[in-house]
Design an enzyme around this catalytic site. Structure first.
Site, PDB file in Angstrom:
ATOM      1  N   LYS A 174       0.801  -1.049   0.145  1.00  0.00           N
ATOM      2  CA  LYS A 174      -0.020  -0.014  -0.074  1.00  0.00           C
ATOM      3  C   LYS A 174       0.852   1.199  -0.030  1.00  0.00           C
ATOM      4  O   LYS A 174       0.665   2.134  -0.911  1.00  0.00           O
ATOM      5  CB  LYS A 174      -0.800   0.099   1.045  1.00  0.00           C
ATOM      6  CG  LYS A 174      -1.727   1.223   1.195  1.00  0.00           C
ATOM      7  CD  LYS A 174      -2.595   1.505   2.653  1.00  0.00           C
ATOM      8  CE  LYS A 174      -1.756   2.535   3.166  1.00  0.00           C
ATOM      9  NZ  LYS A 174      -2.301   3.088   4.743  1.00  0.00           N
ATOM     10  N   ASP A 234      -6.260   0.574   0.660  1.00  0.00           N
ATOM     11  CA  ASP A 234      -6.298   0.675   2.140  1.00  0.00           C
ATOM     12  C   ASP A 234      -7.637   0.209   2.579  1.00  0.00           C
ATOM     13  O   ASP A 234      -8.456  -0.329   1.863  1.00  0.00           O
ATOM     14  CB  ASP A 234      -6.173   2.016   2.625  1.00  0.00           C
ATOM     15  CG  ASP A 234      -7.220   3.060   2.051  1.00  0.00           C
ATOM     16  OD1 ASP A 234      -8.261   2.652   1.626  1.00  0.00           O
ATOM     17  OD2 ASP A 234      -7.195   4.119   2.779  1.00  0.00           O
TER      18      ASP A 234
END
Ligand code: SF4
Length: 213
Positions: free
Chosen positions: A120, A138
């Site tokens: 991420k 996320d």
């Protein structure tokens, strides 16, 4: 989900949130890397407060190493998980200097060798600092895209791959921001506001759970 539905969903999100940019303040790829590491389990607002002070004097690997782990910890202690983050940032600074001439790499595989940097964080840095099309997944992106039906995945990697397949590449980075904002403002974790949501006729979860009066 049909291509037409996906186009409608993306057009609706775009009309709601427009040209979005990263919520973290930064001036260089290194600043964004550090801010993104700090943002784990912390709000962008809090991170921006911390980095506005930190980056005044410490915004390069060399200067953060001069500050040292204890000094860094004192400056980032309000971010949560501060001990781990301070350790990882110091190790990352060492690695940037020893392996990458102090420059934040532009390759996913290289970014992910840095301590504290997962997929991420790497995607956030690639798309926002280097304009490389990427979809960072996320908690908001994961939840909202699974509810809408843009993805149907059990892991972050599955969802990322499905979004990359379903969303045109030139919209990956923007779609990431749109899904985050939709997750924060409307499709919240506990109480998705399907009654007010402009996507409820297109969204898999919305169609199943919301009926207009
Ligand atoms: S209709 Fe409901 S579940 Fe679907 S995106 Fe909107 S708020 Fe989320």
């Amino acid at each position: 989900m049909t291509k037409k539905n996906i186009e409608q969903i993306l057009a609706t999100l775009k009309s709601l949130y427009g040209q979005e940019k990263c919520g973290l303040d930064f001036n260089t790829p290194f600043e964004l890397l550090i801010a993104t590491i700090l943002s784990a389990q912390c709000t962008d607002v809090r991170v921006n407060i911390v980095t506005s002070d930190l980056f005044q004097n410490y915004n390069t690997p060399e200067s953060i190493l001069r500050l040292g782990e204890a000094g860094l910890l004192a400056k980032i202690k309000t971010c949560g998980l501060a001990n781990t983050k301070a350790k990882n940032i110091i190790l990352t600074c060492h690695r940037l200097l020893s392996e990458y001439n102090g420059v934040v790499p532009k390759q996913m595989e290289e970014l992910m060798t840095l301590p504290g940097v997962g997929r991420k964080t790497a995607n956030v840095v690639l798309s926002n600092a280097y304009d490389v099309p990427a979809i960072a997944v996320d908690t908001h992106v994961f939840r909202v895209s699974n509810r809408i039906g843009l993805a149907d995945g059990k892991t972050v990697l599955e969802v990322e791959k499905q979004l990359m397949k379903n969303i045109p590449k030139d919209q990956w980075s923007q779609a990431h921001h749109w899904l985050i904002w939709h997750g924060r403002k409307c499709c919240t974790a506990r109480n998705p506001n399907c009654g007010e949501c402009l996507l409820h006729n297109l969204c898999v979860f919305g169609k199943r759970n919301f009926k207009e009066a």
